[in-house]
Design an enzyme around this catalytic site. Structure first.
Site, PDB file in Angstrom:
ATOM      1  N   HIS A  75       5.849  34.295  17.768  1.00  0.00           N
ATOM      2  CA  HIS A  75       4.412  34.339  17.494  1.00  0.00           C
ATOM      3  C   HIS A  75       3.975  32.946  17.065  1.00  0.00           C
ATOM      4  CE1 HIS A  75       0.532  35.372  15.848  1.00  0.00           C
ATOM      5  NE2 HIS A  75       0.611  36.506  16.487  1.00  0.00           N
ATOM      6  N   ARG A 112      -8.347  32.386  16.869  1.00  0.00           N
ATOM      7  CA  ARG A 112      -8.513  31.411  17.955  1.00  0.00           C
ATOM      8  C   ARG A 112      -9.562  31.882  18.955  1.00  0.00           C
ATOM      9  NH1 ARG A 112      -3.254  31.610  20.208  1.00  0.00           N
ATOM     10  NH2 ARG A 112      -2.579  32.985  18.534  1.00  0.00           N
TER      11      ARG A 112
END
Lengths: 560, 512
Positions: free
Chosen positions: A240, A260
């Site tokens: 991740h 994001r």
């Protein structure tokens, strides 16, 4: 036997690990009237990965979109797994997830519903239909575990909390017992059993930065390996790209990727928005694999932050979307960091180990009487993880393990234990006491984690992997014999537990490094700079590892 | 928050290995400080760098598993969620469970105690693999957040005082989950008296230590009481006072004329009032001196105020404690109507219970009202700031201040009453060990004085002992109910301690 062991426990089935998979296996065994003992290394229902789960589970219920079905779930899973999944297992996973959801509801686990009373299903990364369901609670995994604990207690299933299994006992190719240490009292326990179900979770702790809890040390892999079982595709883990690198107290905590999607940007220590270099078109919205490699490279090449991360700047997230991240904000705010005012330090880390014991659809392993389920097994996720499938895996195969172990138990009689095995194991444990110039296992663990991170990390190469194997070998021969415990008291001796875990981690690390060196291609989470492409012709195969005469024997087998 | 100038902090840790040690002791460690450091970070640092024999539990490090429970400076907390903000910290194991070693205790009894609840869940018979449509109630969502760390049980004064008569907040939340799950066919409601639902003081100490910040008295106590009330299973004392509330508008069932008289004798109604005084039941019928002092003080200072006279109804707080929303709504409507008729835009309450009801419950029951609500201690402390209060004499008393739960813990009104006390010439204030956020309830909260007087007085006695140990002359409170209950306990103990409302103390110093 009574002379060697402080306690001898007779049981028909022994479940090692008391997370979601282990508990469901125990409940199924109890349904089949098999006398079962569950062993939990940490405090029962308060340890392992299950309590850290967000409670998201993939199940093609079709409540939101009736087009969805187990076939679509299978397709998504296999695409995520880069076609390396064991498709028979995936078939089971996708079909049986549906009844398992209702099983959960039957014992009191509640899932989020829509206003009209249907199960709420969301689209998450890598799936094409709204399929992810969500258990209640801020942390759904906690709600599930608390419910499972009450169910297990209601049934009166015997649970030994804070007991760590140290060895699987065998007679030829068949398991017949196990040894364990009661952490609370320090007692040496011997189990006599007809079947063992390994549900010990993964080995995230093999890496320094990991979303996995501190006791996730690959115990099941190591126990099974030493007993002679085969393990599959150990080179694959789930990376991740945004785990916290700082502050220390929240290190490894996962920061959701949606930051994001709403505008957060990456910077290296020089202030460069480095994604421009790696993915000029998609930037921060590139795939997790690409971002993970980019961050990894930035850090290894010296452009990382003080705490070995890169900056994730959330101050770019517009005000109106910030409410989505209240939990992330709160979790950091209490440590004095304000994500809306300053960039945070994140790094790529291992969240789930994808490989594990080689199992058939009935969860049987290559040893007779040994079953495995959940993260301890390999093959379900292939070379890449589909978010939410892990809980599904635990539910489906936990239940299956219970059912098939029960059948096995019914047709089996107890075997005589090999006392020699028990004695040798007891000696191994007691050896840690009274060593002079002892080393703290935590220090060696740190060293191992660093080797794994640098050389068996996101970007691998033949040379680095060979070096890693050499260094792990050195830890095994030079450092491990020095591992000791500082005081003579066996009572809640946490260093003794850490020492036992370290031995497991070293074995797992070596399996991962060797499998990674063996697979000469790049696929899913396994990326080799010297073999950057996928090679279906040669490598659409499982890598199998096995203990033969204390040597790791590695081979490849075709997909089923 | 204290700023830590020192680069090192001092951590004192409880040590005990029953296998080797005759008795427990404390070890002191110096740990380098980092910004945002948690208590768990400090323990791990000690374990890995100073003393590897120190043992403690932890798993997830982010407040999900609930296994790193310890006492930090006597307060139950998760080590991983407790940010270090002072230079000295003392860490002890949770109390009430056998010690295994150092900070590790045997919690198996705590979790086995769930079994006193009997079966909590059995699903409706459904076809295998079918999922019934259902609405998930908000209370179930809230109650499911519980991570069952047992910190709430550890601090709950009731379950610690009478474990056999109160199952404690953690199990109450489990009962709430069970009662609110629409799929469940198990009915626990008739067993609620034996679980001690009526014994919860709704003091909210549990919520203070809850890592998930669940409002347990709302999500469990009051919700469960609502369900119990619907089945007519409330204790008979409670049924009686609810009936009185409906008939006479106060929980004591007194007739209204008495109340009207007690107001009229003090002062005449003022015209063009700027503020309305609202007294509540206890200040009217049990502690009329509180009511009278409040009026005397305000009128001495020339503040034009009014009261609702005989029209004042109970605020509805007791009804809400027992989940009788319908009754509370009726009372709320009447009170709001009267307040609006009086033409003021500010109302002052003398009772923290009324304060809470006006502030948080009225907007939910009858919608927003354009009246600013203040507690008498806030109003008086404002007047002190404006130097409007003239003290006539010294009051030579050593006192301690008892924080009422609703005023302090719930609304954070800790300082105004203390300002009044410390401004009065001659008065010396000393704090009890449990004060402000962690103050012990007087024992009367949650309707306990009504439902279980023995418990109410037991807790009150505990509080009185705490004050006695300080050697003070008086306990000062800012809640008529606290004053009433502590007074009863003091009388029973034949103690010389006095209990005064902050208005009484002030009136004395103003020679009223």
């Amino acid at each position: 036997l009574a002379r060697i062991a402080d306690d001898v426990i007779n049981t028909d089935a022994l479940v090692v690990g008391a997370g979601i998979a282990g508990c469901l296996a125990a409940i199924e065994l109890d349904n089949c009237n098999v006398y079962t003992t569950v062993v939990s290394k940490g405090p029962f229902a308060k340890s392992g990965s299950s309590v850290m789960s967000t409670g998201v589970m993939q199940a093609a219920l079709g409540h939101i979109d009736s087009q969805d079905n187990p076939g679509e779930h299978l397709k998504d899973t296999i695409i995520s797994g880069k076609y390396l999944n064991d498709q028979n297992l995936v078939e089971v996973l996708c079909h049986e997830s549906i009844p398992r959801v209702s099983d959960f509801e039957q014992i009191g686990v509640a899932f989020s519903r829509t206003a009209n009373g249907r199960v709420h299903q969301a689209i998450t990364g890598g799936i094409r239909f709204p399929r992810a369901i969500q258990a209640l609670g801020d942390w759904g995994g906690v709600h599930i575990m608390n419910t499972l604990r009450k169910e297990i207690m209601k049934r009166g299933i015997s649970v030994l909390s804070e007991v760590v299994v140290t060895k699987i006992l065998t007679s030829g190719n068949t398991v017949n017992g196990a040894t364990a240490l009661d952490i609370k009292s320090g007692a040496f326990i011997v189990f006599k059993t007809k079947a063992i179900i390994l549900a010990t979770g993964g080995a995230g702790q093999v890496y320094a930065i990991s979303g996995a809890p501190v006791h996730n040390t690959g115990d099941g892999y190591a126990l099974a390996y030493r007993a002679g079982a085969e393990l599959l595709d150990m080179e694959f883990v789930h990376w991740h790209p945004t785990l916290l690198a700082y502050p220390e107290s929240r290190k490894g905590t996962l920061i959701t990727g949606s930051t994001r999607a709403y505008g957060a940007k990456f910077f290296n220590v020089k202030g460069e928005r480095f994604m421009v270099k790696y993915a000029p078109q998609y930037l921060e919205l590139a795939s997790d694999d690409i971002i993970s490699r980019a961050i990894y490279k930035e850090i290894l090449e010296g452009r990382g932050t003080q705490h070995n991360g890169v900056f994730l700047d959330c101050t770019y997230v517009p005000q109106k979307y910030r409410v989505f991240f209240n939990q992330t904000y709160g979790m950091l705010k209490e440590t004095g960091i304000d994500i809306w005012k300053e960039p945070i330090e994140v790094t790529v880390g291992c969240v789930i180990t994808l490989g594990g014991l080689r199992i058939a659809c009935d969860t049987s392993t290559t040893l007779k009487g040994l079953f495995a389920c959940g993260e301890t097994t390999g093959g379900v996720h292939g070379a890449g993880y589909l978010g939410g499938n892990s809980l599904t895996d635990c539910a489906v195969f936990g239940c299956r393990a219970g059912k098939h172990a029960a059948k096995f138990v019914a047709d089996t009689s107890n075997l005589k234990l090999n006392l020699k095995q028990v004695e040798v194991e007891k000696e191994r444990i007691l050896r840690f006491f009274g060593r002079k110039d002892w080393m703290h296992p935590a220090k060696i663990k740190e060293k191992l984690q660093m080797i794994m991170w640098e050389k068996v990390g996101v970007e691998r190469s033949g040379n680095k992997l060979k070096q890693a194997i050499k260094e792990i070998e050195k830890i095994r021969t030079k450092d491990l014999p020095k591992v000791g415990v500082p005081d003579g008291s066996r009572r809640y001796n946490s260093i003794l537990v850490q020492a036992l875990e370290l031995y497991n981690l070293v074995d797992v690390a070596e399996m991962m490094a060797r499998s990674a060196l063996f697979r000469k291609e790049s696929r899913g989470s396994h990326y080799r700079v010297d073999y950057p492409d996928k090679n279906d012709g040669k490598w659409l195969m499982h890598v199998v590892i096995k203990n033969e005469g204390n040597k790791m024997k590695i081979s490849k087998i075709p997909l089923s | 928050m204290i700023t830590i100038s020192n680069k090192r902090i001092k951590i004192e840790v409880f040590r005990y290995n029953p296998e080797l040690d005759v008795r427990p002791h404390y070890d002191s460690f110096k740990v380098p400080y980092r910004k945002g450091m948690t208590v768990l970070d400090a323990l791990i640092y000690i374990h890995e760098n100073i003393d590897p024999t120190l043992v403690f539990r932890y798993e997830c490090k982010v407040g999900r598993c609930g296994s790193c429970t310890v006492l930090v400076n006597e307060i139950p907390a998760l080590a991983c969620k407790t940010i270090i903000n002072r230079e000295e910290i003392r860490i002890k194991p949770l109390q009430g469970s056998p010690i295994i070693r150092d900070l590790v205790v045997d919690l198996s009894k705590t979790y086995r105690r769930f079994s006193v609840l009997g079966p909590l869940f059995k699903a409706k018979n459904l076809e295998t693999g079918k999922l019934a449509p259902m609405r998930v109630p908000e209370s179930l969502i809230e109650a499911s957040k519980c991570i069952e760390c047992s910190l709430c049980d550890n601090i709950c004064p009731v379950t610690n005082q009478i474990p056999a008569e109160f199952v404690g907040p953690m199990r109450l939340l489990a009962l709430s989950q069970s009662a609110h799950n629409p799929l469940n066919i198990i009915d626990n409601l008739s067993a609620m008296p034996s679980y001690g639902l009526h014994n919860c003081m709704t003091c909210q100490l549990c919520t203070v230590v809850c890592p998930m910040k669940i409002n347990i008295s709302d999500v469990a106590t009051k919700k469960l009481r609502t369900l119990v009330g619907k089945k007519n299973l409330l204790p008979s004392e409670v049924e009686d006072s609810l009936a009185a509330l409906q008939a006479e508008g106060n929980i004591f069932g007194r007739v209204v004329s008495e109340k009207a008289r007690s107001i009229d004798t003090v002062v005449e109604m003022q015209e063009k009032a700027e503020i309305a005084l609202f007294f509540g039941c206890v200040a009217t019928y049990i502690k009329p001196e509180v009511m009278q002092n409040a009026m005397k003080i305000l009128s001495r200072m020339g503040i034009k105020f009014t009261t609702l006279g005989i029209k004042e109804q109970c605020c509805g707080y007791p009804a809400l404690l027992w989940g009788a929303k319908r009754i509370a709504k009726e009372l709320a409507k009447r009170n709001i109507e009267q307040l609006q008729n009086s033409g003021v835009n500010r109302a002052c309450v003398v009772c923290p219970g009324c304060y809470k009801t006006f502030k948080t419950d009225y907007p939910q029951l009858v919608g927003q009202m354009n009246i600013d609500i203040v507690h008498i201690s806030e109003l008086l402390s404002e007047l002190i700031d404006e130097r409007k209060i003239v003290f006539k004499r010294e009051v030579r008393l050593r006192v301690t201040y008892h924080d009422p739960c609703e005023l302090g813990r719930n609304f954070g009104i800790f300082d105004p009453p203390r300002k009044i006390i410390t401004t009065i010439p001659g008065v010396k204030l000393v704090e009890m060990p449990r004060s402000r956020t962690f103050a012990l309830c007087c024992g009367a909260g949650g309707g306990v004085r009504n439902a279980n007087i023995h418990l109410a007085l037991k807790i009150a006695a505990e509080r009185v002992r705490e004050a006695e140990a300080l050697g003070v002359d008086a306990i000062i409170s800012a809640c008529p109910t606290c004053e009433w209950n502590l007074q009863t306990a003091i009388r029973r103990r034949h103690s010389k301690l006095r209990v005064l409302d902050v208005t009484e103390l002030l009136a004395e110093s103003m020679n009223l």
